[in-house]
Enzyme design. Structure first.
Site, PDB file in Angstrom:
ATOM      1  N   CYS A  85       0.816  -1.215   0.000  1.00  0.00           N
ATOM      2  CA  CYS A  85       0.000   0.000   0.000  1.00  0.00           C
ATOM      3  C   CYS A  85       0.853   1.270   0.000  1.00  0.00           C
ATOM      4  CB  CYS A  85      -0.973  -0.059   1.161  1.00  0.00           C
ATOM      5  SG  CYS A  85      -2.432   0.882   0.822  1.00  0.00           S
ATOM      6  N   HIS A 176      -3.412  -5.271   1.801  1.00  0.00           N
ATOM      7  CA  HIS A 176      -2.748  -5.501   3.098  1.00  0.00           C
ATOM      8  C   HIS A 176      -2.722  -6.976   3.492  1.00  0.00           C
ATOM      9  CE1 HIS A 176      -2.271  -1.302   4.394  1.00  0.00           C
ATOM     10  NE2 HIS A 176      -3.264  -1.117   3.540  1.00  0.00           N
ATOM     11  N   GLU A 178      -0.988  -8.321   5.641  1.00  0.00           N
ATOM     12  CA  GLU A 178      -0.730  -8.469   7.085  1.00  0.00           C
ATOM     13  C   GLU A 178      -2.013  -8.408   7.901  1.00  0.00           C
ATOM     14  OE1 GLU A 178      -0.182  -5.980   5.250  1.00  0.00           O
ATOM     15  OE2 GLU A 178      -0.799  -4.148   6.259  1.00  0.00           O
TER      16      GLU A 178
HETATM   17  N1  GLN Z   1      -3.737   6.157   1.000  1.00  0.00           N
HETATM   18  C1  GLN Z   1      -2.483   5.965   1.626  1.00  0.00           C
HETATM   19  C2  GLN Z   1      -1.391   6.786   0.977  1.00  0.00           C
HETATM   20  O1  GLN Z   1      -1.614   7.379  -0.016  1.00  0.00           O
HETATM   21  C3  GLN Z   1      -2.079   4.517   1.600  1.00  0.00           C
HETATM   22  C4  GLN Z   1      -3.059   3.724   2.372  1.00  0.00           C
HETATM   23  C5  GLN Z   1      -2.514   2.504   2.989  1.00  0.00           C
HETATM   24  O2  GLN Z   1      -1.293   2.288   3.105  1.00  0.00           O
HETATM   25  N2  GLN Z   1      -3.414   1.679   3.464  1.00  0.00           N
HETATM   26  O3  GLN Z   1      -0.326   6.847   1.512  1.00  0.00           O
END
Ligand code: GLN
Length: 398
Positions: A85, A176, A178
């Site tokens: 992410c 994610h 995790e």
């Molecule tokens: N929206 C977040 C970002 O732009 C990332 C979201 C996440 O890691 N769950 O950093």
């Protein structure tokens, strides 16, 4: 012992540490998991996880602590990195975020599904892993990849909605892993971490001997389809694999075009038969880094990239040297070298001389030919030695 690090500035650091420890246990490995907060901390690890969280915040910390170059060097050295992410956003070369590390050949879009409340869970299909229930939280998407970066999963089967990509030893995920109980992605990553060591020594570990020729099936890509052919391969230095391919063969054309191929070790001679006469019966599976598929029922497959290609001075082919990109071991590997069978076959022929004296000329020819092949495929071997002695004994019969 291998050591894993989780970048610990912000985000779901402990969830990652917990999930990785669980995966380590599942695989029966022993590995340490460290929190990483400074550039110096990175000297002590073999692989890095960049967690999800807020990419701007994590990116700021990375530059405040002067870790940009450290992480880039880590990637250049071929050490595995997993970014999830926000971690994926930071790994990208292009995207709508500042502080990108610019490591992976991909363009991302942050918050691609909208705000926090647009977060969702859905099943996706991941190459080499399979069906996977993925949790997306204010997630980014991969809009495109190029060069050696490959998509491993996408949403809605749309190329511009990539949610997982791999570039050599670096993996990026929009979701994610995790946050679920399923540790297959962590296990896939851990295998890469230990596999890197395995890759370096693989040819020695599986028992190949210098300059001996082993019968394998080489797979290449032909018009986007897999193509298999039996070929003898050898190693001179345990770092690269060499082979000699006929000039007018399809495999040579495929390798010249794609520059990549795979060597599959099989223990079922039936697959050799199929690779010659019933190619459509061979079952394939996705490779890890190259486009060509590998053989599903092989005991191991090694993916390679052409390092050197030289036309044979005399004769009918090209020498090809491939450097190892990736290794998958599925079962106990049985290396096939023909010398043992040929030596045994030669001894059996020799027993016939006394009983079928009219065939002696013929038998001598066969033994001479077997001796020539054995010298070629198993130089300095016990089989070469047996053939030498056999020749000596037969001369006594003259
Ligand atoms: N929206 C977040 C970002 O732009 C990332 C979201 C996440 O890691 N769950 O950093």
């Amino acid at each position: 012992m291998k050591r894993m690090g989780v970048l610990s500035f912000q985000g779901d650091v402990y969830e990652h540490i917990f999930a990785i420890k669980k995966a380590i246990k599942n695989l029966g490995l022993s590995m340490v998991v460290n929190e990483i907060k400074t550039g110096d901390d990175m000297n002590d690890i073999d692989a890095l996880v960049i967690p999800g969280g807020e990419s701007t915040t994590i990116g700021k910390f990375i530059s405040i602590y002067d870790m940009d170059d450290k992480i880039k060097e880590f990637a250049v050295e071929g050490k595995p990195i997993l970014g999830t992410c926000a971690g994926m956003i930071l790994l990208a070369k292009k995207g709508d975020s500042k502080n990108l590390l610019g490591i992976m050949n991909m363009e991302i879009k942050r918050n691609a599904f909208g705000r926090q409340r647009e977060s969702f869970e859905t099943d996706i299909d991941i190459d080499n892993i399979g069906k996977y229930h993925a949790v997306f939280i204010r997630a980014p998407v991969i809009k495109r990849v190029w060069g050696n970066c490959r998509l491993m999963a996408k949403l809605d089967n749309k190329d511009n909605k990539g949610v997982m990509a791999r570039q050599d030893n670096i993996i990026a995920l929009a979701f994610h892993p995790e946050l679920t109980d399923d540790t297959r992605i962590q296990e896939y990553f851990l295998k890469m971490v230990v596999c890197e060591e395995l890759t370096m020594k693989i040819l020695k570990n599986i028992g190949m001997r210098k300059n001996w020729i082993y019968e394998v099936i080489v797979t290449t890509l032909y018009n986007k389809n897999p193509y298999a052919a039996p070929i003898g391969v050898w190693t001179e230095d345990f770092d690269t694999i060499k082979m000699c391919i006929y000039r007018n063969s399809t495999t040579l054309g495929n390798i010249i075009r794609e520059r990549e191929f795979a060597v599959n070790f099989v223990d079922d001679i039936g697959i050799f038969y199929k690779s010659l006469f019933n190619k459509n019966e061979i079952m394939y599976e996705n490779s890890i880094v190259i486009d060509a598929s590998v053989i599903k029922n092989s005991t191991a497959s090694i993916e390679l990239r052409v390092k050197e290609m030289v036309e044979k001075r005399e004769g009918d082919g090209f020498f090809i040297e491939g450097e190892i990109l990736s290794v998958q071991i599925r079962d106990k590997i049985k290396l096939i070298n023909r010398a043992e069978c040929l030596a045994l076959e030669s001894l059996i022929y020799a027993t016939k001389i006394n009983h079928l004296p009219e065939n002696i000329k013929n038998i001598r020819e066969i033994l001479k030919e077997n001796y020539r092949i054995i010298r070629k495929i198993a130089p300095n071997s016990e089989y070469e030695n047996i053939m030498e002695r056999l020749q000596g004994s037969l001369n006594l019969l003259d």
